[in-house]
Design an enzyme around this catalytic site. Structure first.
Site, PDB file in Angstrom:
ATOM      1  N   HIS A  27      -7.910   0.412   2.260  1.00 12.09           N
ATOM      2  CA  HIS A  27      -7.645  -0.925   2.755  1.00 12.09           C
ATOM      3  C   HIS A  27      -6.334  -1.127   3.505  1.00 12.09           C
ATOM      4  CE1 HIS A  27      -9.979  -4.479   2.724  1.00 12.09           C
ATOM      5  NE2 HIS A  27      -8.943  -5.233   2.456  1.00 12.09           N
ATOM      6  N   TYR A  47       0.793  -1.228   0.000  1.00 12.84           N
ATOM      7  CA  TYR A  47       0.000   0.000   0.000  1.00 12.84           C
ATOM      8  C   TYR A  47       0.827   1.279   0.000  1.00 12.84           C
ATOM      9  CZ  TYR A  47      -3.649  -3.281   1.415  1.00 12.84           C
ATOM     10  OH  TYR A  47      -4.513  -4.334   1.470  1.00 12.84           O
ATOM     11  N   SER A  81      -5.305 -15.492   4.803  1.00 11.46           N
ATOM     12  CA  SER A  81      -5.107 -14.818   6.080  1.00 11.46           C
ATOM     13  C   SER A  81      -3.995 -15.470   6.887  1.00 11.46           C
ATOM     14  CB  SER A  81      -6.407 -14.851   6.885  1.00 11.46           C
ATOM     15  OG  SER A  81      -6.180 -14.405   8.203  1.00 11.46           O
ATOM     16  N   SER A 125     -10.273 -12.833  -5.461  1.00 12.99           N
ATOM     17  CA  SER A 125     -10.603 -12.745  -4.047  1.00 12.99           C
ATOM     18  C   SER A 125     -11.950 -13.383  -3.777  1.00 12.99           C
ATOM     19  CB  SER A 125     -10.652 -11.281  -3.612  1.00 12.99           C
ATOM     20  OG  SER A 125     -11.189 -11.169  -2.318  1.00 12.99           O
ATOM     21  N   GLN A 126     -11.999 -14.243  -2.776  1.00 12.86           N
ATOM     22  CA  GLN A 126     -13.279 -14.748  -2.300  1.00 12.86           C
ATOM     23  C   GLN A 126     -13.730 -13.891  -1.132  1.00 12.86           C
ATOM     24  OE1 GLN A 126     -15.437 -18.838  -0.809  1.00 12.86           O
ATOM     25  NE2 GLN A 126     -13.298 -18.575  -0.303  1.00 12.86           N
ATOM     26  N   PRO A 151     -11.398  -1.225  -2.284  1.00 11.66           N
ATOM     27  CA  PRO A 151     -12.552  -2.069  -2.609  1.00 11.66           C
ATOM     28  C   PRO A 151     -13.827  -1.462  -2.060  1.00 11.66           C
ATOM     29  CG  PRO A 151     -11.464  -2.933  -0.681  1.00 11.66           C
ATOM     30  CD  PRO A 151     -10.657  -1.722  -1.121  1.00 11.66           C
TER      31      PRO A 151
END
Length: 640
Positions: free
Chosen positions: A320, A80, A436, A533-534, A93
């Site tokens: 984010h 980022y 994660s 991405s889920q 997002p």
């Protein structure tokens, strides 16, 4: 400030040889034979005893001993803060709420007041850590507590633009007062909404009264100020330059301070037009429709911007860098469930009899700032025109059908995405899906490299007329490979964070960049043409974002029991991509995979093979709750 990671283990540091072996396996089928032979030699030299790799690895071992999370700062900067791209579409997002049916203008304000009450309830939970349930892992490591640190930054942080690098500013001390105000944006003007007055939290009726006053002030036309919020939609360096000019005036410093210290933004948007399909609402959330619509009614540095449109187009825009997708989902699901379960009747505080008028923030805009606002508006408009978005609800089946095949829904969908890309472009490319690492202190994410050799073998089998039984075997092998890599990633043993750490510590040591990080293989493997991405939800809403490279796709999916929502993005300016074409091949691939499963379900050999444990129970459930793609937020600095 509560301790959110007490007792959690530190993120492990993978063995150097394990990472090098896996790196070669991940890139081999993405390279030419000549490129791979060169990469093999470079890797062998890098990992040689007494070589550069061993030295860098020893320094990472030392760093791990001294810090809570050895990769946290490297990852945050790379993902980022070092990136100079504009936040809307490229990095931020959004969650798109169900379309609301507002019959009168007051209805949207009532919705906003109810939402604000929910935010205050949720923030109260965050402030009393014992009231906030600790997230726990599902799947193979079910019950393992997860680091909750990210939740604290939801309403106490902002991203500060810098000329070369941004800064994540978060309240780290309980000695500092919690913010007691929100910022309401209306008609590109910004207003301070104090939600705590005389030590009392405003009830919902009082919030509505204040919102009505704000709307009246914004519509009066008096003292209409330039749309300063547009500056935050620009590239990060350009916004940093503009902010430094604004800071010369005390009036501007006060306005900036009030916005940056606020809990969040509530954006009261004007109606954007008659057509409000899922695709249209997704685009409006991502960029506000540009300067001509609601693009200036934002402040993109704030982590949470709740958008309430007069036309019922509602959702959340998320900066984010402070937190991952699960935190955004948990918060927004709480709010929507709160609004359904407590329909404007929950009053937690006595009404404040004399409500002071909300304060409008003022700006002193020099000709230079006016020029920069105009430039920011032009760039945002180009971004609006460039975005190619396609949101599709696939209704032929959902995750329950996949589970019946004894497969992980997430792995199944990932293989389908590989098949779709291959059918579109005739090749496999480097793909990003994040996993994660919140089992560890200050854990964020690592990358699941979904473009596996096994997936490529299955894809080729689907095009060369092999027997269905062979295709089915290859599909299961592809799903197993995806599952195995997912387990590596959630266990802190994937390769991307490790490679990043080796690269960054070499820079800290002022070494010449090692050859492995200048090699074509490294550049190709980090140019994520397919960023996935889920983001599953338990209430009706969906997430979307833009591509992370100019010639790539961003694909967010939300698997439900009997359907799957896909949000596919690309850029019109790229001659290589087309979102509608990708969706067409994706739907065909999902249909073909279903047909294959159905055909093989009657084969006694494949039926026997399917009696093993359901992969979804082992990993898919875990993926559905924890694998959220920071890829949306990943901006490749590599240009091929």
């Amino acid at each position: 400030m509560p301790t959110y990671h007490q007792g959690l283990p530190k993120l492990p540091l993978p063995d150097l040889k394990d990472t090098m072996d896996m790196y070669l396996r991940c890139v081999k089928h993405l390279l030419t034979e000549e490129q791979f032979n060169k990469t093999q030699k470079i890797v062998k030299q890098f990992e040689a005893p007494g070589g550069v790799g061993e030295l860098l690895q020893s320094k990472l071992v030392e760093k791990r001993e001294k810090t809570a999370n050895w990769v946290f700062d490297y990852w945050l900067n790379d993902m980022y803060l070092n990136n100079r791209v504009a936040l809307p579409v490229n990095s931020s997002p959004v969650m798109v709420f169900p379309q609301q049916n507002f019959r009168a203008p007051i209805d949207s304000l009532k919705f906003a007041a109810h939402l604000i009450s929910g935010v205050l309830e949720y923030k109260a939970l965050l402030e009393c850590s014992h009231d906030l349930p600790v997230d726990c892992a599902r799947g193979q490591l079910a019950g393992t507590p997860l680091c909750m640190e990210q939740y604290h930054r939801l309403f106490t942080s902002h991203r500060l633009p810098g000329l070369e690098k941004d800064k994540l500013v978060a309240q780290e001390s309980s000695m500092m007062p919690e913010p007691e105000h929100m910022i309401v944006a209306c008609k590109n003007q910004f207003f301070v909404l104090n939600v705590v007055i005389n030590f009392c939290r405003l009830n919902e009726r009082d919030v509505l009264i204040q919102l009505e006053k704000i709307k009246e002030m914004a519509e009066s036309g008096e003292d209409r100020l330039p749309p300063v919020g547009l500056l935050t939609s620009d590239g990060r360096t350009e916004w940093a330059e503009a902010r430094s000019i604004l800071m010369r005036e005390s009036m501007n410093r006060d306005s900036l301070d009030m916005i940056e210290r606020s809990m969040c933004l509530v954006c009261l948007d004007e109606a954007s037009g008659p057509e409000l399909s899922d695709t249209t609402r997704a685009m409006l959330m991502l960029h506000g429709g540009g300067a001509a619509k609601n693009g200036g009614n934002r402040w993109y540095d704030k982590p949470m911007q709740f958008v309430v449109g007069e036309d019922g187009c509602c959702g959340v825009v998320c900066e984010h860098s402070p937190f991952e997708g699960i935190v955004l989902v948990q918060c927004t699901e709480y709010l929507l469930k709160y609004m359904i379960g407590s329909p404007s009747k929950l009053v937690r505080a006595a009404s404040v009899s004399e409500l002071p008028a909300p304060r409008k923030l003022h700006w002193k805009c020099s000709p230079e700032i006016q020029k920069r606002i105009s430039s920011s508006a032009d760039k945002l408009q180009r971004l609006v025109k460039n975005l190619d978005m396609n949101v599709h609800k696939f209704c032929d089946y959902g995750k329950e059908f996949i589970k019946k095949q004894k497969m992980s829904p997430d792995a199944f969908i990932q293989v389908a995405l590989q098949l779709a890309y291959y059918r579109c472009h005739g090749r496999m490319v480097s793909t990003y899906e994040s996993a994660s690492t919140r089992r560890f202190r200050k854990g964020r994410v690592d990358n699941i490299r979904s473009a596996t050799p096994e997936a490529l073998a299955f894809i080729r089998a689907m095009t060369d007329g092999k027997l269905s039984s062979k295709k089915m075997r290859m599909l299961r092998e592809a799903i197993t490979a995806q599952t195995n890599y997912t387990v590596l990633a959630i266990s802190g043993m994937a390769i991307d964070n490790h490679l990043l750490g080796l690269r960054e510590i070499a820079q800290e040591m002022k070494m010449e960049k090692p050859e492995i990080f200048k090699d074509a293989a490294y550049l190709i493997s980090n140019h994520f043409l397919l960023s996935t991405s889920q983001v599953p939800t338990t209430v009706e809403m969906f997430c979307c974002y833009g591509p992370v490279v100019q010639n790539g796709y961003g694909v967010c999916y939300n698997p439900q029991s009997d359907h799957i929502i896909f949000s596919v993005s690309s850029f019109h300016e790229s001659p290589e991509t087309c979102s509608a074409e990708f969706v067409k091949h994706l739907l065909q691939g999902l249909q073909d995979m279903m047909d294959l499963c159905n055909e093989c379900s009657t084969d006694p050999n494949t039926a026997e093979r399917r009696k093993g444990p359901t992969l979804d129970h082992a990993v898919g459930g875990l993926c559905s709750n924890e694998c959220f793609c920071a890829s949306v937020f990943l901006k490749s600095k590599y240009r091929l």
